[in-house]
Design a protein around this motif. Sequence first.
Motif, PDB file in Angstrom:
ATOM      1  N   LEU A 130      -3.111   4.140  -4.193  1.00 48.22           N
ATOM      2  CA  LEU A 130      -3.682   2.964  -2.790  1.00 48.22           C
ATOM      3  C   LEU A 130      -3.533   4.324  -1.757  1.00 48.22           C
ATOM      4  O   LEU A 130      -4.407   4.165  -0.418  1.00 48.22           O
ATOM      5  CB  LEU A 130      -3.083   1.904  -2.925  1.00 48.22           C
ATOM      6  N   LEU A 185       5.309  -5.760  -6.083  1.00 46.48           N
ATOM      7  CA  LEU A 185       4.737  -5.618  -7.524  1.00 46.48           C
ATOM      8  C   LEU A 185       6.819  -5.410  -8.419  1.00 46.48           C
ATOM      9  O   LEU A 185       6.869  -4.334  -7.527  1.00 46.48           O
ATOM     10  CB  LEU A 185       4.484  -4.227  -7.885  1.00 46.48           C
ATOM     11  N   ARG A 221      -8.455  -1.657  -3.237  1.00 49.91           N
ATOM     12  CA  ARG A 221      -8.952  -1.341  -1.972  1.00 49.91           C
ATOM     13  C   ARG A 221      -9.755  -1.643  -1.016  1.00 49.91           C
ATOM     14  O   ARG A 221     -10.900  -0.227  -1.797  1.00 49.91           O
ATOM     15  CB  ARG A 221      -7.639  -0.425  -1.797  1.00 49.91           C
ATOM     16  N   LYS A 249       4.334  -0.189  -9.511  1.00 52.29           N
ATOM     17  CA  LYS A 249       4.345   0.132  -7.917  1.00 52.29           C
ATOM     18  C   LYS A 249       4.221   1.292  -8.008  1.00 52.29           C
ATOM     19  O   LYS A 249       3.191   1.644  -6.931  1.00 52.29           O
ATOM     20  CB  LYS A 249       5.718  -0.410  -7.827  1.00 52.29           C
ATOM     21  N   ARG A 250       4.294   2.388  -8.560  1.00 49.37           N
ATOM     22  CA  ARG A 250       4.796   3.951  -7.988  1.00 49.37           C
ATOM     23  C   ARG A 250       3.185   4.015  -8.434  1.00 49.37           C
ATOM     24  O   ARG A 250       2.389   5.170  -8.354  1.00 49.37           O
ATOM     25  CB  ARG A 250       5.483   5.011  -9.171  1.00 49.37           C
ATOM     26  N   VAL A 259       0.086   2.620  -8.749  1.00 45.18           N
ATOM     27  CA  VAL A 259      -0.189   1.739  -7.606  1.00 45.18           C
ATOM     28  C   VAL A 259      -0.538   2.382  -6.164  1.00 45.18           C
ATOM     29  O   VAL A 259      -1.057   2.968  -5.189  1.00 45.18           O
ATOM     30  CB  VAL A 259      -0.526   0.084  -7.202  1.00 45.18           C
ATOM     31  N   ALA A 260       0.766   2.741  -5.863  1.00 47.90           N
ATOM     32  CA  ALA A 260       1.100   3.053  -4.572  1.00 47.90           C
ATOM     33  C   ALA A 260       0.578   5.072  -4.556  1.00 47.90           C
ATOM     34  O   ALA A 260      -0.029   5.088  -3.648  1.00 47.90           O
ATOM     35  CB  ALA A 260       2.431   3.657  -4.479  1.00 47.90           C
ATOM     36  N   PHE A 307      -7.019  -3.595 -10.002  1.00 39.44           N
ATOM     37  CA  PHE A 307      -6.674  -3.857  -8.776  1.00 39.44           C
ATOM     38  C   PHE A 307      -7.505  -2.802  -7.416  1.00 39.44           C
ATOM     39  O   PHE A 307      -8.756  -1.716  -8.034  1.00 39.44           O
ATOM     40  CB  PHE A 307      -5.305  -2.528  -8.149  1.00 39.44           C
ATOM     41  N   PRO A 335       0.770  -6.755  -1.565  1.00 43.66           N
ATOM     42  CA  PRO A 335       0.982  -5.871  -0.806  1.00 43.66           C
ATOM     43  C   PRO A 335       0.916  -5.045  -1.559  1.00 43.66           C
ATOM     44  O   PRO A 335       2.967  -5.638  -2.917  1.00 43.66           O
ATOM     45  CB  PRO A 335       2.568  -5.900   0.509  1.00 43.66           C
ATOM     46  N   VAL A 336       1.887  -3.404  -2.094  1.00 43.39           N
ATOM     47  CA  VAL A 336       2.358  -2.728  -2.801  1.00 43.39           C
ATOM     48  C   VAL A 336       3.479  -3.321  -3.023  1.00 43.39           C
ATOM     49  O   VAL A 336       4.311  -3.296  -4.868  1.00 43.39           O
ATOM     50  CB  VAL A 336       1.970  -1.432  -2.939  1.00 43.39           C
ATOM     51  N   GLU A 337       4.591  -3.014  -1.831  1.00 45.99           N
ATOM     52  CA  GLU A 337       6.004  -3.561  -2.462  1.00 45.99           C
ATOM     53  C   GLU A 337       6.474  -3.916  -3.606  1.00 45.99           C
ATOM     54  O   GLU A 337       7.534  -4.705  -3.286  1.00 45.99           O
ATOM     55  CB  GLU A 337       6.767  -4.092  -0.238  1.00 45.99           C
TER      56      GLU A 337
END
Length: 73
Positions: A72, A59, A35, A65-66, A68-69, A33, A55-57
């Motif tokens: 980023l 995933l 950014r 998801k947690r 990556v979020a 990933f 977008p992360v949402e």
Amino acid sequence: MQLIPFIDVDVHDIDANPVKGEPAHQHYDFRFFFRTTADIGKLQTEEVTDAAWRPVESLADEHLKRRVAGVLL
């Protein structure tokens, strides 16, 4: 330009598949990933396979998801 890389390795068990003559084994998925604040232009599709800007949402895996979020955001 700011570039934030993130690498995730997912390891999961695969059952034996007698039809393919494959024993039970582990499968490794490597996910990369990035950014960036740079204008990246077009991907070189002859060198890149299965790449997507998402977008992360979007995933589906909540754990991923947690992770990556957290990197980023």
